[in-house]
Design a protein around this motif. Structure first.
Motif, PDB file in Angstrom:
ATOM      1  N   MET A 163       9.706  -5.531   6.878  1.00 14.58           N
ATOM      2  CA  MET A 163       8.356  -5.885   6.502  1.00 14.58           C
ATOM      3  C   MET A 163       7.752  -4.727   5.711  1.00 14.58           C
ATOM      4  SD  MET A 163       4.875  -6.661   8.707  1.00 14.58           S
ATOM      5  CE  MET A 163       5.659  -7.570   9.956  1.00 14.58           C
ATOM      6  N   ALA A 164       7.009  -5.031   4.694  1.00 15.83           N
ATOM      7  CA  ALA A 164       6.390  -4.018   3.837  1.00 15.83           C
ATOM      8  C   ALA A 164       5.250  -3.337   4.570  1.00 15.83           C
ATOM      9  CB  ALA A 164       5.879  -4.653   2.552  1.00 15.83           C
ATOM     10  N   ILE A 165       5.024  -2.101   4.229  1.00 12.92           N
ATOM     11  CA  ILE A 165       3.945  -1.326   4.826  1.00 12.92           C
ATOM     12  C   ILE A 165       2.674  -1.570   4.029  1.00 12.92           C
ATOM     13  CG2 ILE A 165       3.140   0.996   5.369  1.00 12.92           C
ATOM     14  CD1 ILE A 165       6.116   1.828   5.448  1.00 12.92           C
ATOM     15  N   ALA A 166       1.605  -1.920   4.716  1.00 11.31           N
ATOM     16  CA  ALA A 166       0.330  -2.134   4.036  1.00 11.31           C
ATOM     17  C   ALA A 166      -0.235  -0.797   3.580  1.00 11.31           C
ATOM     18  CB  ALA A 166      -0.649  -2.840   4.958  1.00 11.31           C
ATOM     19  N   MET A 167      -0.890  -0.807   2.408  1.00  9.56           N
ATOM     20  CA  MET A 167      -1.445   0.408   1.834  1.00  9.56           C
ATOM     21  C   MET A 167      -2.403   1.092   2.808  1.00  9.56           C
ATOM     22  SD  MET A 167      -1.272   2.112  -1.001  1.00  9.56           S
ATOM     23  CE  MET A 167      -1.804   2.073  -2.665  1.00  9.56           C
ATOM     24  N   LYS A 168      -3.208   0.321   3.515  1.00 10.50           N
ATOM     25  CA  LYS A 168      -4.203   0.910   4.409  1.00 10.50           C
ATOM     26  C   LYS A 168      -3.577   1.590   5.615  1.00 10.50           C
ATOM     27  CE  LYS A 168      -4.831  -3.413   6.788  1.00 10.50           C
ATOM     28  NZ  LYS A 168      -5.501  -4.624   6.888  1.00 10.50           N
ATOM     29  N   ASP A 169      -2.321   1.243   5.945  1.00 13.88           N
ATOM     30  CA  ASP A 169      -1.645   1.825   7.093  1.00 13.88           C
ATOM     31  C   ASP A 169      -0.936   3.136   6.761  1.00 13.88           C
ATOM     32  OD1 ASP A 169      -2.448  -0.381   8.586  1.00 13.88           O
ATOM     33  OD2 ASP A 169      -0.588  -1.474   8.212  1.00 13.88           O
ATOM     34  N   LEU A 170      -0.969   3.546   5.508  1.00 13.81           N
ATOM     35  CA  LEU A 170      -0.252   4.745   5.094  1.00 13.81           C
ATOM     36  C   LEU A 170      -1.101   5.986   5.293  1.00 13.81           C
ATOM     37  CD1 LEU A 170       1.310   3.370   1.787  1.00 13.81           C
ATOM     38  CD2 LEU A 170       2.440   3.687   3.979  1.00 13.81           C
ATOM     39  N   PRO A 171      -0.479   7.066   5.750  1.00 14.66           N
ATOM     40  CA  PRO A 171      -1.227   8.317   5.890  1.00 14.66           C
ATOM     41  C   PRO A 171      -1.574   8.915   4.524  1.00 14.66           C
ATOM     42  CG  PRO A 171       1.094   8.649   6.442  1.00 14.66           C
ATOM     43  CD  PRO A 171       0.903   7.180   6.198  1.00 14.66           C
ATOM     44  N   GLY A 223       6.969   1.420   1.047  1.00 18.43           N
ATOM     45  CA  GLY A 223       6.351   0.102   1.181  1.00 18.43           C
ATOM     46  C   GLY A 223       6.381  -0.679  -0.125  1.00 18.43           C
ATOM     47  N   ASP A 224       5.223  -1.164  -0.522  1.00 17.94           N
ATOM     48  CA  ASP A 224       5.110  -1.984  -1.730  1.00 17.94           C
ATOM     49  C   ASP A 224       4.776  -1.171  -2.974  1.00 17.94           C
ATOM     50  OD1 ASP A 224       5.673  -4.388  -0.480  1.00 17.94           O
ATOM     51  OD2 ASP A 224       3.579  -4.751   0.059  1.00 17.94           O
ATOM     52  N   ASP A 225       4.949   0.146  -2.948  1.00 12.53           N
ATOM     53  CA  ASP A 225       4.572   0.984  -4.092  1.00 12.53           C
ATOM     54  C   ASP A 225       5.203   0.507  -5.403  1.00 12.53           C
ATOM     55  OD1 ASP A 225       3.061   2.592  -2.443  1.00 12.53           O
ATOM     56  OD2 ASP A 225       4.441   4.296  -2.486  1.00 12.53           O
ATOM     57  N   MET A 226       6.456   0.104  -5.362  1.00 12.71           N
ATOM     58  CA  MET A 226       7.160  -0.257  -6.593  1.00 12.71           C
ATOM     59  C   MET A 226       6.830  -1.673  -7.082  1.00 12.71           C
ATOM     60  SD  MET A 226       8.632   2.539  -7.314  1.00 12.71           S
ATOM     61  CE  MET A 226       9.603   2.041  -8.690  1.00 12.71           C
ATOM     62  N   ALA A 227       6.055  -2.430  -6.316  1.00 15.72           N
ATOM     63  CA  ALA A 227       5.718  -3.809  -6.713  1.00 15.72           C
ATOM     64  C   ALA A 227       5.014  -3.837  -8.063  1.00 15.72           C
ATOM     65  CB  ALA A 227       4.853  -4.471  -5.647  1.00 15.72           C
ATOM     66  N   VAL A 228       4.226  -2.818  -8.363  1.00 15.07           N
ATOM     67  CA  VAL A 228       3.503  -2.773  -9.640  1.00 15.07           C
ATOM     68  C   VAL A 228       4.475  -2.666 -10.822  1.00 15.07           C
ATOM     69  CG1 VAL A 228       3.073  -0.275  -9.628  1.00 15.07           C
ATOM     70  CG2 VAL A 228       1.506  -1.769 -10.813  1.00 15.07           C
TER      71      VAL A 228
END
Length: 143
Positions: free
Chosen positions: A1-9, A56-61
């Protein structure tokens, strides 16, 4: 499961250098067949540097930018374009896959970006976009 941006330190330690990396974005150029798009790539970056770590989803862009370039240059429809057309035609994913003879789960894969439609399927989608009445012809054809 992808990590949500808000959950990242806000910071992390680089596994290679041991320095502190900070959550942020950097310009990143995506190029396909000579045409380029610059996107803001999220990730963890050192102060004053561009080498980063992406989670996480960093590379989605970058994936979205590449799909946009392929759609513009080669006519390969993006997942968003495929979904929009399918909804315009009032078809379920299963029905669309059956009518186009690509398999019942194909549209799920197309719309999630797991698989790109073949050249002939892309051409058929383009025709259906311009001539939605052809869906009725497909429904009439024998299985």
């Amino acid at each position: 499961m992808a990590i949500a941006m808000k959950d990242l330190p806000d910071t992390m330690i680089s596994p290679e250098t041991g320095e502190v990396l900070y959550r942020g974005v950097r310009p990143f150029v995506v190029t396909y067949k000579g045409k380029s798009i610059t996107v803001e790539l999220p990730g963890y970056y050192p102060q004053g540097g561009d080498e980063g770590i992406h989670v996480g989803d960093d590379m989605a862009v970058t994936d979205a930018a590449l799909r946009a370039l392929k759609e513009e240059i080669e006519g390969i429809p993006s997942p968003a374009t495929i979904r929009k057309l399918r909804l315009k035609l009032k078809l379920s994913q299963r029905e669309a896959g059956g009518l186009l003879k690509v398999g019942e789960s194909a549209f799920d894969k197309y719309e999630r970006g797991l698989v790109e439609p073949s050249g002939p399927t892309s051409q058929l989608l383009r025709l259906l976009d311009h001539h939605p009445e052809l869906v009725e012809e497909l429904r009439k054809s024998p299985a």
